[in-house]
Design a protein around this motif. Structure first.
Motif, PDB file in Angstrom:
ATOM      1  N   ALA A   7       0.831  -1.206   0.000  1.00  0.00           N
ATOM      2  CA  ALA A   7       0.000   0.000   0.000  1.00  0.00           C
ATOM      3  C   ALA A   7       0.866   1.256   0.000  1.00  0.00           C
ATOM      4  O   ALA A   7       0.541   2.252  -0.657  1.00  0.00           O
ATOM      5  CB  ALA A   7      -0.922   0.003   1.216  1.00  0.00           C
ATOM      6  N   ALA A   8       1.988   1.202   0.707  1.00  0.00           N
ATOM      7  CA  ALA A   8       2.879   2.363   0.794  1.00  0.00           C
ATOM      8  C   ALA A   8       3.507   2.688  -0.564  1.00  0.00           C
ATOM      9  O   ALA A   8       3.546   3.846  -0.964  1.00  0.00           O
ATOM     10  CB  ALA A   8       3.958   2.121   1.838  1.00  0.00           C
ATOM     11  N   VAL A   9       3.991   1.665  -1.256  1.00  0.00           N
ATOM     12  CA  VAL A   9       4.656   1.929  -2.544  1.00  0.00           C
ATOM     13  C   VAL A   9       3.654   2.347  -3.618  1.00  0.00           C
ATOM     14  O   VAL A   9       4.036   2.929  -4.632  1.00  0.00           O
ATOM     15  CB  VAL A   9       5.470   0.703  -3.024  1.00  0.00           C
ATOM     16  CG1 VAL A   9       6.572   0.369  -2.049  1.00  0.00           C
ATOM     17  CG2 VAL A   9       4.572  -0.505  -3.244  1.00  0.00           C
ATOM     18  N   GLN A  10       2.387   2.059  -3.379  1.00  0.00           N
ATOM     19  CA  GLN A  10       1.352   2.451  -4.340  1.00  0.00           C
ATOM     20  C   GLN A  10       0.696   3.780  -3.973  1.00  0.00           C
ATOM     21  O   GLN A  10      -0.166   4.271  -4.705  1.00  0.00           O
ATOM     22  CB  GLN A  10       0.288   1.358  -4.430  1.00  0.00           C
ATOM     23  CG  GLN A  10       0.798   0.060  -5.053  1.00  0.00           C
ATOM     24  CD  GLN A  10      -0.244  -1.038  -5.056  1.00  0.00           C
ATOM     25  OE1 GLN A  10      -1.225  -0.982  -4.312  1.00  0.00           O
ATOM     26  NE2 GLN A  10      -0.052  -2.042  -5.896  1.00  0.00           N
ATOM     27  N   ALA A  11       1.127   4.381  -2.852  1.00  0.00           N
ATOM     28  CA  ALA A  11       0.541   5.642  -2.405  1.00  0.00           C
ATOM     29  C   ALA A  11       1.018   6.795  -3.292  1.00  0.00           C
ATOM     30  O   ALA A  11       1.974   6.662  -4.061  1.00  0.00           O
ATOM     31  CB  ALA A  11       0.926   5.893  -0.949  1.00  0.00           C
ATOM     32  N   ASP A  12       0.344   7.931  -3.158  1.00  0.00           N
ATOM     33  CA  ASP A  12       0.729   9.110  -3.933  1.00  0.00           C
ATOM     34  C   ASP A  12       2.142   9.572  -3.574  1.00  0.00           C
ATOM     35  O   ASP A  12       2.883  10.055  -4.430  1.00  0.00           O
ATOM     36  CB  ASP A  12      -0.269  10.251  -3.685  1.00  0.00           C
ATOM     37  CG  ASP A  12      -1.645   9.928  -4.251  1.00  0.00           C
ATOM     38  OD1 ASP A  12      -1.714   9.116  -5.198  1.00  0.00           O
ATOM     39  OD2 ASP A  12      -2.639  10.474  -3.738  1.00  0.00           O
ATOM     40  N   ASP A  13       2.501   9.434  -2.286  1.00  0.00           N
ATOM     41  CA  ASP A  13       3.847   9.786  -1.821  1.00  0.00           C
ATOM     42  C   ASP A  13       4.453   8.561  -1.142  1.00  0.00           C
ATOM     43  O   ASP A  13       4.394   8.427   0.086  1.00  0.00           O
ATOM     44  CB  ASP A  13       3.776  10.965  -0.849  1.00  0.00           C
ATOM     45  CG  ASP A  13       5.160  11.485  -0.466  1.00  0.00           C
ATOM     46  OD1 ASP A  13       6.162  10.817  -0.796  1.00  0.00           O
ATOM     47  OD2 ASP A  13       5.230  12.559   0.163  1.00  0.00           O
ATOM     48  N   PRO A  14       5.035   7.635  -1.928  1.00  0.00           N
ATOM     49  CA  PRO A  14       5.554   6.390  -1.356  1.00  0.00           C
ATOM     50  C   PRO A  14       6.592   6.615  -0.259  1.00  0.00           C
ATOM     51  O   PRO A  14       6.620   5.886   0.736  1.00  0.00           O
ATOM     52  CB  PRO A  14       6.171   5.683  -2.564  1.00  0.00           C
ATOM     53  CG  PRO A  14       5.470   6.264  -3.739  1.00  0.00           C
ATOM     54  CD  PRO A  14       5.203   7.686  -3.382  1.00  0.00           C
ATOM     55  N   GLY A  15       7.450   7.613  -0.444  1.00  0.00           N
ATOM     56  CA  GLY A  15       8.479   7.866   0.556  1.00  0.00           C
ATOM     57  C   GLY A  15       7.895   8.173   1.917  1.00  0.00           C
ATOM     58  O   GLY A  15       8.320   7.614   2.937  1.00  0.00           O
ATOM     59  N   ALA A  16       6.907   9.070   1.939  1.00  0.00           N
ATOM     60  CA  ALA A  16       6.262   9.433   3.201  1.00  0.00           C
ATOM     61  C   ALA A  16       5.509   8.244   3.783  1.00  0.00           C
ATOM     62  O   ALA A  16       5.531   8.005   4.998  1.00  0.00           O
ATOM     63  CB  ALA A  16       5.322  10.614   2.987  1.00  0.00           C
TER      64      ALA A  16
END
Length: 218
Positions: free
Chosen positions: A65-74
């Motif tokens: 889910a994180a890597v697919q988010a709009d801001d993966p780093g955050a």
């Protein structure tokens, strides 16, 4: 005499039964507790397996889910984890930082993993290797060589990749003989992957060596 013996045997058997029943009434609870403990232990073990599996799946889902988010780093930086999972999350965060062009942030995450003695050696070694790759020429050639040689020791998990980077480093510094020698070490290792084998072969050929002849000689 036969009747007497038969009577004695019956009495003896009856006494035995009485003693057995008395013992069962007195100690039978031990067997019941043992059965409960065995059943309970099996149930607890199974519950632990399910719990571990579910936790691993939830962690994997959070990374995805994180890597697919709009801001993966955050999103990656906000993942809460402990132990090896925290190390994996930081490695993922470092990879994303590199992709975003934030080398300093990536190096900070990688060094945090490399220096965390509570993490498995395999994770720490991977972070050390990635640190050399990300740092590039911001590290001195000698510092890179020292780190890569430590990672290229026999039995080290990333030995072949470290050897490959030592060959690349030697090529960068104009030492073609060492570059060929390190590439040959890669080819001579029984665990070499097709990709590494191809790259090592191409390097030797580019430098005027004969990988087939040299590998056969070893």
């Amino acid at each position: 005499m036969d009747q007497t013996d038969s009577f004695i045997e019956e009495v003896t058997e009856e006494v035995r039964r009485d003693r057995l029943f008395a013992a069962f009434r007195k100690y039978g609870w031990i067997g019941a507790v043992a059965i409960v403990a065995i059943v309970g232990g099996s149930a607890y073990t199974e519950w632990q397996k399910i719990r571990t599996r579910d936790a691993a799946q939830a962690f994997g889902d959070s990374l995805l889910a994180a890597v697919q988010a709009d801001d993966p780093g955050a999103a990656l930086s906000e993942i809460q984890a402990e132990g090896p999972r925290a190390g994996v999350a930081k490695l993922m965060s470092a990879a994303q930082a590199v992709q975003d062009g934030r080398s300093e942030a990536a190096l900070a995450d990688l060094r945090a993993v490399a220096e965390d003695k509570s993490l498995p050696a395999s994770l720490r070694d991977l972070a050390r290797l990635k640190t050399v790759l990300v740092a590039g020429d911001t590290m001195t050639a000698e510092a890179r060589r020292t780190e890569l040689e430590a990672l290229a020791q026999p039995g080290a998990p990333y030995r072949l990749m470290a050897l490959e980077q030592l060959a690349v480093l030697a090529l960068e510094t104009g030492d073609s003989d060492t570059a060929i020698a390190k590439a040959r070490e890669v080819l001579a290792d029984s665990a070499v992957t097709p990709g590494l084998q191809q790259r090592a072969t191409e390097l030797i050929v580019a430098l005027g060596g004969d990988p087939v002849a040299e590998t056969a000689a070893q």
